[in-house]
Design a protein around this motif. Structure first.
Motif, PDB file in Angstrom:
ATOM      1  N   LEU A  80      46.754   2.162  51.127  1.00 21.32           N
ATOM      2  CA  LEU A  80      47.226   0.826  51.510  1.00 21.32           C
ATOM      3  C   LEU A  80      48.373   0.372  50.612  1.00 21.32           C
ATOM      4  O   LEU A  80      49.316  -0.273  51.063  1.00 21.32           O
ATOM      5  CB  LEU A  80      46.076  -0.183  51.438  1.00 21.32           C
ATOM      6  CG  LEU A  80      45.023  -0.071  52.533  1.00 21.32           C
ATOM      7  CD1 LEU A  80      43.921  -1.103  52.305  1.00 21.32           C
ATOM      8  CD2 LEU A  80      45.659  -0.272  53.915  1.00 21.32           C
ATOM      9  N   PHE A  81      48.290   0.726  49.327  1.00 24.94           N
ATOM     10  CA  PHE A  81      49.333   0.283  48.410  1.00 24.94           C
ATOM     11  C   PHE A  81      50.693   0.853  48.818  1.00 24.94           C
ATOM     12  O   PHE A  81      51.683   0.120  48.935  1.00 24.94           O
ATOM     13  CB  PHE A  81      48.998   0.689  46.972  1.00 24.94           C
ATOM     14  CG  PHE A  81      50.124   0.418  46.012  1.00 24.94           C
ATOM     15  CD1 PHE A  81      50.400  -0.879  45.601  1.00 24.94           C
ATOM     16  CD2 PHE A  81      50.933   1.453  45.550  1.00 24.94           C
ATOM     17  CE1 PHE A  81      51.461  -1.146  44.735  1.00 24.94           C
ATOM     18  CE2 PHE A  81      51.990   1.199  44.689  1.00 24.94           C
ATOM     19  CZ  PHE A  81      52.251  -0.101  44.280  1.00 24.94           C
ATOM     20  N   PHE A  82      50.746   2.160  49.055  1.00 28.04           N
ATOM     21  CA  PHE A  82      52.053   2.751  49.378  1.00 28.04           C
ATOM     22  C   PHE A  82      52.529   2.341  50.769  1.00 28.04           C
ATOM     23  O   PHE A  82      53.727   2.215  51.008  1.00 28.04           O
ATOM     24  CB  PHE A  82      52.010   4.273  49.206  1.00 28.04           C
ATOM     25  CG  PHE A  82      52.012   4.666  47.752  1.00 28.04           C
ATOM     26  CD1 PHE A  82      53.124   4.412  46.955  1.00 28.04           C
ATOM     27  CD2 PHE A  82      50.901   5.239  47.159  1.00 28.04           C
ATOM     28  CE1 PHE A  82      53.134   4.734  45.603  1.00 28.04           C
ATOM     29  CE2 PHE A  82      50.895   5.564  45.808  1.00 28.04           C
ATOM     30  CZ  PHE A  82      52.016   5.309  45.031  1.00 28.04           C
ATOM     31  N   LYS A  83      51.574   2.083  51.654  1.00 30.61           N
ATOM     32  CA  LYS A  83      51.945   1.561  52.969  1.00 30.61           C
ATOM     33  C   LYS A  83      52.582   0.175  52.805  1.00 30.61           C
ATOM     34  O   LYS A  83      53.610  -0.136  53.409  1.00 30.61           O
ATOM     35  CB  LYS A  83      50.680   1.466  53.838  1.00 30.61           C
ATOM     36  CG  LYS A  83      50.918   1.662  55.312  1.00 30.61           C
ATOM     37  CD  LYS A  83      49.576   1.770  56.032  1.00 30.61           C
ATOM     38  CE  LYS A  83      49.731   1.267  57.460  1.00 30.61           C
ATOM     39  NZ  LYS A  83      48.444   1.124  58.137  1.00 30.61           N
ATOM     40  N   GLY A  84      51.977  -0.649  51.959  1.00 27.63           N
ATOM     41  CA  GLY A  84      52.501  -1.992  51.711  1.00 27.63           C
ATOM     42  C   GLY A  84      53.858  -1.954  51.028  1.00 27.63           C
ATOM     43  O   GLY A  84      54.760  -2.727  51.348  1.00 27.63           O
ATOM     44  N   LEU A  85      54.001  -1.027  50.089  1.00 26.29           N
ATOM     45  CA  LEU A  85      55.265  -0.906  49.361  1.00 26.29           C
ATOM     46  C   LEU A  85      56.396  -0.539  50.322  1.00 26.29           C
ATOM     47  O   LEU A  85      57.494  -1.100  50.276  1.00 26.29           O
ATOM     48  CB  LEU A  85      55.108   0.165  48.269  1.00 26.29           C
ATOM     49  CG  LEU A  85      56.162   0.226  47.170  1.00 26.29           C
ATOM     50  CD1 LEU A  85      56.255  -1.085  46.414  1.00 26.29           C
ATOM     51  CD2 LEU A  85      55.843   1.370  46.205  1.00 26.29           C
ATOM     52  N   ALA A 103      53.758  -8.641  52.827  1.00 21.66           N
ATOM     53  CA  ALA A 103      53.795  -7.223  53.208  1.00 21.66           C
ATOM     54  C   ALA A 103      52.463  -6.556  52.874  1.00 21.66           C
ATOM     55  O   ALA A 103      51.894  -5.831  53.696  1.00 21.66           O
ATOM     56  CB  ALA A 103      54.947  -6.516  52.500  1.00 21.66           C
ATOM     57  N   PHE A 104      51.948  -6.817  51.672  1.00 21.01           N
ATOM     58  CA  PHE A 104      50.687  -6.187  51.278  1.00 21.01           C
ATOM     59  C   PHE A 104      49.492  -6.818  52.001  1.00 21.01           C
ATOM     60  O   PHE A 104      48.505  -6.142  52.278  1.00 21.01           O
ATOM     61  CB  PHE A 104      50.508  -6.247  49.758  1.00 21.01           C
ATOM     62  CG  PHE A 104      51.357  -5.241  49.027  1.00 21.01           C
ATOM     63  CD1 PHE A 104      50.978  -3.907  48.969  1.00 21.01           C
ATOM     64  CD2 PHE A 104      52.551  -5.621  48.426  1.00 21.01           C
ATOM     65  CE1 PHE A 104      51.761  -2.967  48.308  1.00 21.01           C
ATOM     66  CE2 PHE A 104      53.345  -4.693  47.768  1.00 21.01           C
ATOM     67  CZ  PHE A 104      52.953  -3.365  47.705  1.00 21.01           C
TER      68      PHE A 104
END
Ligand code: ZN
Length: 654
Positions: free
Chosen positions: A422-427, A449-450
């Motif tokens: 989820l973190f890299f998707k949000g980034l 975004a996150f």
């Protein structure tokens, strides 16, 4: 922007307070030290909000001996209001306006404001064009905004570094990161022999026996502080980087002539830096133009859009080059709309360094999580400054290490809270959101975004780390009992810091006598909380947040001996003549005693806390005297706590 200086330079003492942990002195990472001059002029100038900047055409001529900048700037604005008769631009008083034209009929220029009276009245959405002709020697009023420099004591060199308030010192504009122009053209004439590097693509150059003229076109939106010039008899070379889809991104390098061979070696890595960061963030945002590096005379790096300026050519500066490249996504394509949110630039660029460490290794550590964790550990920040910078009037305060170090930790901690996927998707969502890309952004945009990718509310997460100093301090107690279903582990967690009460997912690692362990997870969101876990065996030991995913202090109630954290937050003024004030944060229950040592390690003076603050902070003063009242000689001294866990190096002048 990242400042990088040599720790060994004594003159640095004139500007900074090097605060180091005594046991870490040898391992101190030199590039963590930054140097900024104080810039006390009130920076929060009121920008004209009656119009939007659309386009700037800078036509500049640079002369040497005497040094002089002659400029003509044509600007296109769109009115946001009805009945617009005047507009106000930022321009330093050292620039003498000689004429205004196009829609501008008259002008008033003082206090860094250029007020233009328009020849007619404009209404909402009307476009107006103004022209300003000016000349002068730019004043480097507390900064290095536009610098006449030399290379090797003889070659002419001009460079600019306009972040945060410097554009107005050399060209008239709406000098705010909140208002990007859609495009900028930059035409610069310099004496023959000099080359001008700038933003975007070189559309044309005219070289004659007496002058060289370069015409750069930046077709991506750009904030005024990212417009730059780098002028020198540069050695130039290029490389190329293959883009997805078959296109090729040109890479341009402008270096001092004597450095060309080394630069050709060192900058070969640029392609790999692009590989690493575009894998994390998505495609390079200025793919239709270029990426480049230009050598300049400032001791650090500055992320000018499409053309980073760097103060040295060295493999040892690898992480700085990565930092500045990271800014092309975070800082340039997405620019903090307010300097108060400078962490959106610097926290993200610093976090790029840690991601690079994870992808390519760090020091002796091979690529992987250990390298990443080691890099994050090098960016720990425990001090009393907030990441959100309420006061933007001092450049030193704006670029405090808190926005770099704790700013990057906010992303590290968010990764811990959301998990990698989820973190890299949000980034990537944040980096590639078409409604945000090439605009000026705020913390709320990152949060959205996150929140969108995770479905979680994150306001509390960001607020607690952005708006408060320090970090949570947990006191952990635990006991075991047996029940029919197994061993019951009861854990109590108390948050000891004054405020806020942090709300975080935490991991708890239980260790068993047979060497096995298990990781338990819990959500901690109140001052005192008790958790019960049913386990197959009774653990023999417990560790909170074993993976260091949260910036924190932990004290274990069961353990008689623990190591409370102590840091020296500041020692000011440094150097000092009369008295130096020292501020310490300590989680001990009694105020720590400090000792002054000379460079040979002799104890000269014991210092007791004079004041205790509300945040476990204690204040000390040293007047340059020994315990017996004798004045010490001028020179370097160390002030350390009794166990040598924290030390500050100070310079006493007579
Ligand atoms: Zn930076």
């Amino acid at each position: 922007m990242r400042r990088r200086i040599c720790y060994a330079l004594i003159w640095m003492m004139l500007y900074t307070v090097p605060v180091v942990h005594a046991q870490d002195i040898t391992a101190l990472k030199m590039h963590k030290q930054r140097l900024y001059r104080q810039y006390t002029r009130l920076a929060a100038s009121a920008q004209d909000t009656t119009m939007d900047a659309r386009y700037y055409h800078l036509s500049l001529r640079i002369r040497f001996r005497p040094n002089l900048l002659e400029g003509e700037v044509e600007a296109l604005f769109q009115s946001r209001v009805d009945n617009l008769n005047t507009i106000v631009l930022d321009l330093d008083d050292a620039m003498n306006v000689t004429a205004v034209g196009a829609s501008a009929g008259a002008f008033q220029h003082n206090n860094q404001k250029l007020r233009l009276t328009l020849k007619k009245t404009y209404h909402r959405n009307d476009t107006l064009r103004v022209r300003v002709r000016y000349r002068g020697l730019p004043a480097n009023d507390g900064g290095d905004w536009f610098v006449f420099d030399t290379i090797e004591d003889s070659l002419d060199h001009v460079w600019t570094l306009s972040e945060p308030y410097g554009a107005r010192y050399w060209w008239p504009c709406k000098d705010t990161p909140a208002d990007k122009a859609d495009s900028v053209d930059i035409r610069v004439t310099v004496p023959a022999g000099l080359w001008v590097a700038s933003n975007g693509l070189l559309a044309d150059s005219v070289l004659t026996d007496s002058t060289n003229t370069f015409f750069w076109k930046e077709r991506y939106p750009i904030a005024p502080y990212l417009v730059s010039l780098a002028v020198a008899p540069y050695a130039r070379f290029r490389d190329s980087y293959p883009l997805p889809g078959g296109d090729v991104l040109p890479l341009y390098f402008y270096v001092y002539p004597s450095e060309e061979a080394r630069a050709r070696e060192v900058f070969k890595e640029t392609r790999d830096h692009l590989d690493v960061l575009s894998a994390y963030f998505g495609p390079y945002p200025f793919a239709k133009e270029k990426y480049g590096l230009a050598r300049f005379g400032w001791g650090g790096g500055m992320e000018h859009q499409t053309l980073t300026s760097v103060g040295r050519v060295s493999e040892a500066w690898r992480f700085l080059y990565v930092h500045e490249l990271g800014h092309q996504w975070f800082g340039d394509a997405l620019t903090c709309a307010s300097w108060r949110d400078i962490w959106l630039n610097e926290g993200f660029a610093s976090y790029s360094e840690a991601l690079y460490a994870e992808a390519r290794g760090y020091g002796e550590l091979p690529p992987g999580r250990a390298a990443y964790d080691a890099y994050m550990s090098s960016q720990l920040y425990y001090g009393d400054e907030t990441v959100y910078r309420e006061d933007t009037t001092s450049v030193a305060g704006l670029f405090d290490r808190v926005v770099y170090d704790k700013g990057s930790w906010i992303l590290h901690m968010l990764r811990g809270q959301l998990g990698d996927t989820l973190f890299f998707k949000g980034l990537r969502r944040y980096a590639r959101d078409s409604t945000l890309l090439y605009t000026s952004v705020r913390t709320a945009d990152v949060r959205s975004a996150f929140e969108e990718v995770s479905g979680r509310a994150l306001k509390t997460f960001f607020d607690q780390w952005l708006l408060y100093p320090f970090y949570p301090s947990y006191e952990v107690g635990w006991q075991t009992s047996t029940s029919d279903s197994g061993s019951v582990l009861t854990v109590t967690i108390r948050q000891e810091q004054p405020r806020p009460v942090y709300q975080l997912n935490l991991e708890l690692k239980a260790y068993y006598s047979n060497g096995a362990d298990t990781v338990l997870t819990l959500f901690n969101d109140s001052r005192d909380q008790t958790y019960r876990f049913v386990l197959s065996h009774a653990p023999v030991n417990l560790r909170l947040d074993p993976g260091n995913k949260v910036l924190k202090n932990v004290r274990y109630r069961n353990e008689a001996a623990y190591t409370p954290r102590i840091t020296i937050d500041s020692a000011r003024p440094n150097p000092f003549r009369e008295q130096i004030e020292i501020r310490v944060t300590s989680w001990r229950n009694v105020p720590p005693e400090l000792t002054v040592f000379d460079v040979s390690g002799r104890r000269l003076r014991r210092l007791k806390a004079r004041v205790a603050g509300a945040f476990h902070d204690y204040y000390y003063a040293w007047d340059g005297r020994t315990d017996t009242g004798r004045r010490v000689a001028a020179g370097i001294y160390f002030i350390a706590d009794a166990e040598g866990k924290a030390a500050a190096r100070v310079l006493y002048l007579k």
